[in-house]
Design a protein around this motif. Structure first.
Motif, PDB file in Angstrom:
ATOM      1  N   SER A  78       1.098   3.876  -3.082  1.00  0.00           N
ATOM      2  CA  SER A  78       0.734   5.270  -2.824  1.00  0.00           C
ATOM      3  C   SER A  78       1.793   6.223  -3.365  1.00  0.00           C
ATOM      4  O   SER A  78       1.459   7.253  -3.964  1.00  0.00           O
ATOM      5  N   ALA A 136       0.827  -1.209   0.000  1.00  0.00           N
ATOM      6  CA  ALA A 136       0.000   0.000   0.000  1.00  0.00           C
ATOM      7  C   ALA A 136       0.865   1.264   0.000  1.00  0.00           C
ATOM      8  O   ALA A 136       0.562   2.238  -0.699  1.00  0.00           O
ATOM      9  N   SER A 137       1.952   1.264   0.759  1.00  0.00           N
ATOM     10  CA  SER A 137       2.835   2.433   0.801  1.00  0.00           C
ATOM     11  C   SER A 137       3.530   2.631  -0.545  1.00  0.00           C
ATOM     12  O   SER A 137       3.577   3.744  -1.076  1.00  0.00           O
ATOM     13  N   ARG A 144      -1.419   5.679   8.295  1.00  0.00           N
ATOM     14  CA  ARG A 144      -1.560   6.078   6.893  1.00  0.00           C
ATOM     15  C   ARG A 144      -2.578   7.224   6.839  1.00  0.00           C
ATOM     16  O   ARG A 144      -3.762   7.039   7.105  1.00  0.00           O
ATOM     17  N   GLU A 153      -5.092   1.912   0.504  1.00  0.00           N
ATOM     18  CA  GLU A 153      -4.573   3.203   0.083  1.00  0.00           C
ATOM     19  C   GLU A 153      -5.620   4.282   0.363  1.00  0.00           C
ATOM     20  O   GLU A 153      -6.801   3.987   0.509  1.00  0.00           O
TER      21      GLU A 153
END
Length: 168
Positions: free
Chosen positions: A64, A60-61, A133, A156
């Protein structure tokens, strides 16, 4: 007030309050990829997208960063600040390997108080001490236009909602 996020349905408390819409961003001083201290003042006069995440070593990071790099090219006078606990060397390697030329990574290796001041510090779970996040947008005068605490760390953020406030 305490907010919460989760990691695969395991609740994680996030300390303090996120900035409110219309509030001025609090001061911060973090470390850039050249190991220099950088403050909010360095981005004065630019619109800002602050992208907080625990670490780059998650899908997800990484996604992103890629997504925001693409979207950022379409936004005039806008800087995207990726803020995590990753060391500057780690982020430099990632951005280089991914050909992400617009990466501005700010590490919390110094200035960790920023996580608490911005209300993004995870307090519980094995990830305690890392940023949750969060996607935050501010205008040229550091006024908060959008804040999203992603409720599931493996997801995300809602990019469309964040970008919509910049297109008004």
């Amino acid at each position: 007030m305490t907010n919460a996020t989760a990691l695969i349905d395991d609740p994680i408390l996030v300390e303090d309050d996120l900035p409110s819409l219309g509030q001025t961003l609090p001061f911060f001083q973090l470390v850039n990829q050249a190991l220099e201290d950088v403050s909010l003042e360095a981005f004065r006069g630019q619109r800002k997208i602050l992208h907080f995440f625990p670490a780059i070593d998650t899908p997800a990071s990484a996604n992103s960063l890629r997504t925001l790099e693409t979207l950022g090219k379409q936004l005039p006078n806008t800087v995207i600040l990726h803020i995590s606990a990753d060391l500057p060397f780690t982020m430099s390697r990632f951005c280089s390997a991914e050909n992400l030329s617009g990466c501005i990574h700010l590490s919390t290796m110094r200035g960790r108080d920023m996580l608490k001041n911005y209300g993004v510090l995870m307090m519980t779970s094995k990830l305690a001490g890392l940023p949750a996040r969060v996607l935050m947008v501010a205008d040229e005068n550091d006024q908060v236009l959008h804040v999203e605490l992603v409720k599931e760390l493996s997801n995300e953020p809602d990019y469309a909602a964040a970008l919509a406030v910049l297109q008004k």
